[in-house]
Design an enzyme around this catalytic site. Structure first.
Site, mmCIF file in Angstrom:
data_model
loop_
_atom_site.group_PDB
_atom_site.id
_atom_site.type_symbol
_atom_site.label_atom_id
_atom_site.label_comp_id
_atom_site.label_asym_id
_atom_site.label_seq_id
_atom_site.Cartn_x
_atom_site.Cartn_y
_atom_site.Cartn_z
ATOM 1 N N GLU A 272 -2.979 -7.851 -15.883
ATOM 2 C CA GLU A 272 -1.619 -8.062 -15.334
ATOM 3 C C GLU A 272 -1.616 -7.615 -13.935
ATOM 4 O O GLU A 272 -2.451 -6.351 -13.810
ATOM 5 C CB GLU A 272 -0.229 -7.105 -15.931
ATOM 6 C CG GLU A 272 -0.347 -7.389 -16.889
ATOM 7 C CD GLU A 272 1.018 -6.581 -18.012
ATOM 8 O OE1 GLU A 272 1.716 -6.996 -18.798
ATOM 9 O OE2 GLU A 272 0.867 -5.495 -16.740
ATOM 10 N N CYS B 293 -0.771 -3.702 -6.926
ATOM 11 C CA CYS B 293 -0.774 -3.024 -8.924
ATOM 12 C C CYS B 293 -2.219 -3.416 -9.257
ATOM 13 O O CYS B 293 -2.150 -4.554 -9.907
ATOM 14 C CB CYS B 293 0.364 -2.691 -9.008
ATOM 15 S SG CYS B 293 0.261 -1.464 -10.604
ATOM 16 N N CYS C 249 -5.610 0.310 -23.650
ATOM 17 C CA CYS C 249 -6.079 2.198 -22.373
ATOM 18 C C CYS C 249 -6.478 2.522 -23.926
ATOM 19 O O CYS C 249 -5.432 2.824 -24.790
ATOM 20 C CB CYS C 249 -4.970 2.589 -21.964
ATOM 21 S SG CYS C 249 -5.335 4.135 -21.354
ATOM 22 N N CYS D 149 -1.168 7.065 -24.190
ATOM 23 C CA CYS D 149 0.536 7.903 -24.027
ATOM 24 C C CYS D 149 1.801 6.730 -25.031
ATOM 25 O O CYS D 149 1.884 6.334 -24.965
ATOM 26 C CB CYS D 149 0.630 7.802 -22.966
ATOM 27 S SG CYS D 149 -0.672 8.949 -21.639
ATOM 28 N N CYS E 253 3.964 4.543 -23.253
ATOM 29 C CA CYS E 253 3.881 2.877 -22.534
ATOM 30 C C CYS E 253 3.700 1.829 -23.235
ATOM 31 O O CYS E 253 2.412 2.112 -24.399
ATOM 32 C CB CYS E 253 2.479 3.832 -22.133
ATOM 33 S SG CYS E 253 1.252 2.648 -20.755
ATOM 34 N N CYS F 282 3.933 -0.993 -17.005
ATOM 35 C CA CYS F 282 2.798 -1.328 -17.408
ATOM 36 C C CYS F 282 2.119 -1.708 -18.784
ATOM 37 O O CYS F 282 3.191 -1.446 -20.027
ATOM 38 C CB CYS F 282 2.495 -0.080 -17.364
ATOM 39 S SG CYS F 282 0.797 0.674 -17.492
#
Ligand code: SAH
Ligand code: SF4
Length: 379
Positions: free
Chosen positions: A110, A131, A138, A142, A145, A360
């Site tokens: 994205e 962004c 990832c 976290c 997220c 995100c």
């Protein structure tokens, strides 16, 4: 209201089986080397770089000051676009645009464009910020997220990172304000993909002419990457995702904290600040009843006292299937007021794009979920 449509026509389809190298994987000096290898003087490489990064041309054939034979030679070895637009979502006020970009191996990342108009009272300059993502998924995971939920698939290449910024840079030339800022705050941990991320930084600064102080790398605290950044010739702005001022709580939100606890992380921040003279930003996503108490605000004040930092409070974007909610507005205001009263520079990030799932990883989760490609790790 939201408009969402496949817009494949706005980028050239990659074509199955295209084995050409993405030209964005070459540095500017690499471009010179390639044209020299092809039998042309090095300045031809600089001309190619100018077309790629300072114009909106998307085909070698349109690089009109190059010899035709060189255009052909480049076209047979390289492709200009590293990915194609799968879906574009535009907020009703047109301040936020988000694209899901399909990579050559079928994965999706994205990219978001945020346009800030002049304020109603006439103050503040118009500006546009892109962004970009740096990884597919990832590895940091976290707990609040959406990208962390996906697991980790792979690092993006320099071409794939710079290509995201170029997508909106080109669009914004025809639809001002022109993009001047790039934040590495999309999917992924940029400092775990250091070389590709900083390769994109170099192309944006030396190729596209963006100011290095207008590029912001956001990290959850990957110390090996921070150590390299401290010595890097590109002194980008550094944003550190703090989210908690005490180790126990931070470890529960950002698992990397167990390996690199606050004391070590903060030392690296102060060193970067001292070396670059740039104010460090602490990002602090406010989670209802978790990290938004007045006592934690006071702990955060203690960390910041006497330091050149800016605390950016981020209202949480709720993610389906995650047990966190956005803090109540009164809690946000009180947290903000405690920091301000103690003299800490502190702002509340304007929420943008929630209606188009700007948090995100969320648009990608949907796109990938309905695509023909295997979903890697959305539980
Ligand atoms: N991996 C890097 C950069 C990408 S995340 C990092 O963590 O810094 C960019 C920012 O978005 C981080 O501060 C992250 O904590 C925040 N973020 C992630 N999920 C969020 C959510 N659901 N709501 C609000 N902010 C979120
Ligand atoms: Fe990764 Fe950043 Fe999401 Fe953490 S907040 S999982 S580091 S993208």
């Amino acid at each position: 209201m939201m408009v969402e449509a496949p817009v494949g026509a706005t980028m050239h389809p990659l074509g199955a089986g295209d084995v050409r190298t993405a030209i964005g994987d070459l540095s500017l000096s690499g471009l010179r080397d390639v044209v020299v290898e092809m039998g042309y003087p090095a300045y031809r490489g600089d001309q190619v770089g100018a077309w790629l990064y300072r114009s909106s041309v998307r085909a070698f054939d349109d690089m009109t000051n190059l010899p035709i034979a060189l255009r052909h030679a480049l076209g047979s070895r390289f492709r200009i676009d590293a990915m194609e637009v799968e879906v574009e979502a535009v907020a009703a006020d047109d301040e936020t645009r988000k694209v899901a970009l399909r990579l050559h191996d079928g994965d999706v990342v994205e990219t978001v464009l945020m346009r800030y108009p002049t304020r109603d009272d006439g103050t503040g300059a118009e500006r546009a910020t892109v962004c970009v993502s740096t990884q597919v998924g990832c590895p940091v995971k976290c707990s609040f997220c959406a990208t962390g939920l996906m697991g980790f698939t792979r690092n993006l290449s320099t071409a794939e990172i710079v290509g995201q910024a170029l997508h909106f840079l080109r669009w914004s030339r025809a639809n001002p304000p022109v993009v001047r800022n790039v934040v590495f705050m999309g999917m992924g941990e940029p400092l775990m993909n250091y070389d590709a991320t900083m390769g994109a930084v170099a192309l944006l600064v030396d190729g596209a002419g963006l100011g290095v102080h207008r590029l912001t790398v956001s990290t959850s605290g990957w110390l090996p990457g921070m150590a390299r950044l401290i010595d890097d010739r590109y002194a980008v702005r550094l944003a550190v995702s703090l989210h908690a001022p005490v180790d126990d709580l931070r470890s529960s939100l950002v698992p990397l904290n167990r390996r690199f606890p606050l004391a070590i992380l903060l030392d690296a921040c102060w060193e970067y600040q001292a070396r670059t003279r740039r104010r460090v930003t602490f990002e602090y996503t406010l989670l209802d009843g978790v990290n938004d108490t007045p006592a934690l605000a006071r702990d955060l004040v203690r960390l910041c006292r006497g330091r050149d930092v800016h605390v950016n409070l981020i209202p949480m974007n709720p993610v389906a299937s995650l047990p966190f909610g956005a803090s109540r507005p009164e809690a946000v205001d009180e947290f903000h007021a405690i920091l301000r009263a103690a003299g800490v520079i502190c702002t509340i990030r304007r929420e943008m794009g929630r209606e188009i799932r700007a948090a995100c990883g969320q648009l990608r989760t949907e796109v990938q979920g309905r695509s023909r490609t295997a979903v890697d790790a959305v539980p």
